[in-house]
Design an enzyme around this catalytic site. Structure first.
Site, mmCIF file in Angstrom:
data_model
loop_
_atom_site.group_PDB
_atom_site.id
_atom_site.type_symbol
_atom_site.label_atom_id
_atom_site.label_comp_id
_atom_site.label_asym_id
_atom_site.label_seq_id
_atom_site.Cartn_x
_atom_site.Cartn_y
_atom_site.Cartn_z
ATOM 1 N N SER A 38 96.669 73.126 32.959
ATOM 2 C CA SER A 38 95.409 72.768 32.278
ATOM 3 C C SER A 38 95.279 71.267 32.106
ATOM 4 O O SER A 38 96.155 70.628 31.517
ATOM 5 C CB SER A 38 95.364 73.379 30.874
ATOM 6 O OG SER A 38 95.187 74.741 30.941
ATOM 7 N N HIS A 69 90.401 73.906 34.922
ATOM 8 C CA HIS A 69 91.028 74.378 36.164
ATOM 9 C C HIS A 69 89.955 74.405 37.260
ATOM 10 O O HIS A 69 89.045 75.234 37.228
ATOM 11 C CB HIS A 69 91.602 75.791 35.975
ATOM 12 C CG HIS A 69 92.848 75.834 35.142
ATOM 13 N ND1 HIS A 69 94.110 75.869 35.692
ATOM 14 C CD2 HIS A 69 93.020 75.816 33.809
ATOM 15 C CE1 HIS A 69 95.004 75.890 34.709
ATOM 16 N NE2 HIS A 69 94.370 75.862 33.558
ATOM 17 N N HIS A 91 95.768 83.187 35.063
ATOM 18 C CA HIS A 91 96.511 83.575 33.858
ATOM 19 C C HIS A 91 96.281 85.049 33.543
ATOM 20 O O HIS A 91 95.230 85.605 33.869
ATOM 21 C CB HIS A 91 96.018 82.763 32.648
ATOM 22 C CG HIS A 91 95.986 81.282 32.859
ATOM 23 N ND1 HIS A 91 94.941 80.656 33.491
ATOM 24 C CD2 HIS A 91 96.879 80.320 32.528
ATOM 25 C CE1 HIS A 91 95.188 79.347 33.541
ATOM 26 N NE2 HIS A 91 96.359 79.120 32.969
ATOM 27 N N TYR A 93 95.489 86.176 30.696
ATOM 28 C CA TYR A 93 94.362 86.340 29.764
ATOM 29 C C TYR A 93 93.003 86.346 30.467
ATOM 30 O O TYR A 93 91.993 86.692 29.865
ATOM 31 C CB TYR A 93 94.399 85.271 28.658
ATOM 32 C CG TYR A 93 94.271 83.846 29.124
ATOM 33 C CD1 TYR A 93 93.057 83.315 29.532
ATOM 34 C CD2 TYR A 93 95.384 83.006 29.148
ATOM 35 C CE1 TYR A 93 92.938 82.009 29.955
ATOM 36 C CE2 TYR A 93 95.284 81.699 29.557
ATOM 37 C CZ TYR A 93 94.060 81.203 29.963
ATOM 38 O OH TYR A 93 93.947 79.905 30.391
ATOM 39 N N GLU A 94 92.966 85.957 31.751
ATOM 40 C CA GLU A 94 91.710 86.051 32.490
ATOM 41 C C GLU A 94 91.437 87.498 32.925
ATOM 42 O O GLU A 94 90.373 87.784 33.470
ATOM 43 C CB GLU A 94 91.742 85.127 33.707
ATOM 44 C CG GLU A 94 91.748 83.659 33.320
ATOM 45 C CD GLU A 94 91.951 82.752 34.517
ATOM 46 O OE1 GLU A 94 90.956 82.379 35.154
ATOM 47 O OE2 GLU A 94 93.130 82.417 34.819
ATOM 48 N N ALA A 121 100.499 72.952 30.312
ATOM 49 C CA ALA A 121 100.307 72.429 28.962
ATOM 50 C C ALA A 121 100.967 73.431 28.022
ATOM 51 O O ALA A 121 100.866 74.631 28.237
ATOM 52 C CB ALA A 121 98.816 72.321 28.666
ATOM 53 N N MET A 224 101.069 79.881 28.293
ATOM 54 C CA MET A 224 100.490 81.122 28.825
ATOM 55 C C MET A 224 100.567 81.189 30.357
ATOM 56 O O MET A 224 99.736 81.838 30.982
ATOM 57 C CB MET A 224 99.027 81.235 28.370
ATOM 58 C CG MET A 224 98.838 81.141 26.867
ATOM 59 S SD MET A 224 97.099 81.131 26.396
ATOM 60 C CE MET A 224 97.197 80.646 24.661
ATOM 61 N N SER A 225 101.540 80.500 30.936
ATOM 62 C CA SER A 225 101.561 80.444 32.408
ATOM 63 C C SER A 225 102.969 80.219 32.948
ATOM 64 O O SER A 225 103.959 80.385 32.233
ATOM 65 C CB SER A 225 100.651 79.305 32.887
ATOM 66 O OG SER A 225 101.224 78.059 32.547
ATOM 67 N N ASN A 248 100.250 69.922 21.944
ATOM 68 C CA ASN A 248 100.021 70.139 20.502
ATOM 69 C C ASN A 248 101.329 70.634 19.892
ATOM 70 O O ASN A 248 102.168 71.181 20.601
ATOM 71 C CB ASN A 248 98.905 71.171 20.294
ATOM 72 C CG ASN A 248 99.192 72.493 20.999
ATOM 73 O OD1 ASN A 248 99.132 72.576 22.228
ATOM 74 N ND2 ASN A 248 99.527 73.494 20.230
ATOM 75 N N HIS A 262 91.877 74.418 22.421
ATOM 76 C CA HIS A 262 91.919 74.075 23.852
ATOM 77 C C HIS A 262 91.468 72.632 24.102
ATOM 78 O O HIS A 262 91.948 71.975 25.025
ATOM 79 C CB HIS A 262 91.047 75.065 24.631
ATOM 80 C CG HIS A 262 91.210 74.993 26.123
ATOM 81 N ND1 HIS A 262 92.440 75.117 26.751
ATOM 82 C CD2 HIS A 262 90.311 74.808 27.127
ATOM 83 C CE1 HIS A 262 92.279 75.008 28.066
ATOM 84 N NE2 HIS A 262 90.997 74.819 28.319
HETATM 85 N N1 HPA Z 1 100.294 77.959 22.581
HETATM 86 C C1 HPA Z 1 100.121 78.598 23.744
HETATM 87 N N2 HPA Z 1 99.702 78.008 24.838
HETATM 88 C C2 HPA Z 1 99.436 76.691 24.781
HETATM 89 C C3 HPA Z 1 99.596 75.949 23.605
HETATM 90 C C4 HPA Z 1 100.046 76.634 22.443
HETATM 91 O O1 HPA Z 1 100.204 76.054 21.345
HETATM 92 N N3 HPA Z 1 99.271 74.667 23.888
HETATM 93 C C5 HPA Z 1 98.916 74.628 25.196
HETATM 94 N N4 HPA Z 1 99.028 75.853 25.743
#
Ligand code: HPA
Length: 294
Positions: A38, A69, A91, A93-94, A121, A224-225, A248, A262
């Site tokens: 991402s 993306h 992903h 989640y898609e 990320a 998530m990847s 983060n 996001h």
């Molecule tokens: N959690 C899950 N996926 C993420 C995060 C997070 O804090 N930051 C970037 N992708």
């Protein structure tokens, strides 16, 4: 009628047909395949002599649905080295089955790729990590895999790899060392870390209790990847190297006013993207001089 894993699996012949379709249209014969996370798609833009395919034009390819993306497969050279780069990945989640998320990795293999570099990320769980740190992945926790959602579920085709592949050596140690060396030389020592990445299905970010649990289980970062792609790459014998950009801090404390979102993920991506690109480009150059690494 219930669907089974074999309904989602792509056969060797289907993967080969897509790889051959691509090979007919480009003279680039990539040895290195790169998957951009991402906000980190800029890596593809630094390839020279590009041949670009939109995912929607590639037979059987899934489509990117996430902001950040782009949805392009870019062939080209990085410091003279032939590469292929996914600008945008897929992903859970898609809504894609995990076998579809990882289809491009098998296509990499059939294109001749020998080393896969992945970026993502991630949220930082390790309390020593700061936003903007780059974490060299040394291992993973595959949470969806614990529940049976592993990309290798379904019939196994030996032409890709064995039924029960080893994962204790998933992340290539020499490439991790190379990244640490190159990172030091580039002056990135202060923000280059190493650790364990945990994959979850998303798309909701984690609760405080979930972050605390993952940290106790040994995860340094959560996302998530990547892990599904790593498993498929190792199954078919490619070398793997992966980097997480800590975008983060995962919230671990009920008094915290932080909220994962996001936009923050994409913003941090922009700030560090250039350094991350430099690190990967320098690594690829070094790999070029070391034939037994590629
Ligand atoms: N959690 C899950 N996926 C993420 C995060 C997070 O804090 N930051 C970037 N992708």
């Amino acid at each position: 009628m219930t669907s089974s894993a074999s309904d989602y699996c792509y056969t060797y012949e289907e993967c080969k047909a897509t790889a051959d379709w691509l090979l007919v249209q480009t003279g680039v014969r990539p040895k290195v395949g790169i998957v951009c996370g991402s906000g980190l798609g800029g890596l593809a833009d630094i390839l020279k002599d590009q041949v670009v395919f939109n995912y929607e034009d590639i037979p059987d390819f899934p489509q990117s649905t996430v902001q950040g993306h782009a949805g392009r497969l870019v062939f080209g050279t990085l410091k003279g080295r032939p590469c292929v780069c996914m600008q945008g990945r897929f992903h859970l989640y898609e809504g894609y089955p995990v076998q579809k998320i990882t289809l491009p990795i098998r296509i990499f293999k059939l294109l001749g790729v020998e080393t896969v570099i992945l970026t993502n990320a991630a949220g930082g769980l390790n309390q020593d990590f700061k936003v903007g740190d780059i974490m060299i992945m040394k291992d993973h926790l595959n949470m969806p895999g614990f529940a049976g959602n592993n990309p290798l579920v379904g019939p196994n085709d030996q032409r890709f790899g064995e039924r029960f592949p080893c994962m204790s050596d998933a992340y290539d140690r020499e490439l991790q060392q190379l990244a640490a060396d190159v990172g030091q030389e580039l002056g990135f020592g202060d923000f280059l870390k190493e650790g364990v990445y945990c994959v979850l299905g998303g798309p909701s970010f984690e609760t405080i209790a979930e972050c605390r649990m993952l940290h106790r289980l040994g995860a340094d970062a959560v996302g998530m990847s990547t892990v599904h792609e790593v498993i498929v790459a190792r199954h078919c014998g490619m070398r793997v190297f992966a980097l997480s950009l800590i975008t983060n801090q995962a919230v671990m404390d009920y008094d915290s006013r932080e909220r994962a979102n996001h936009e923050e993920v994409l913003e941090t991506g922009k700030l560090r993207a250039e350094q991350l690109e430099k690190l990967v480009a320098a690594m690829v150059t070094r790999m070029e001089h070391n034939d037994d690494l590629i």
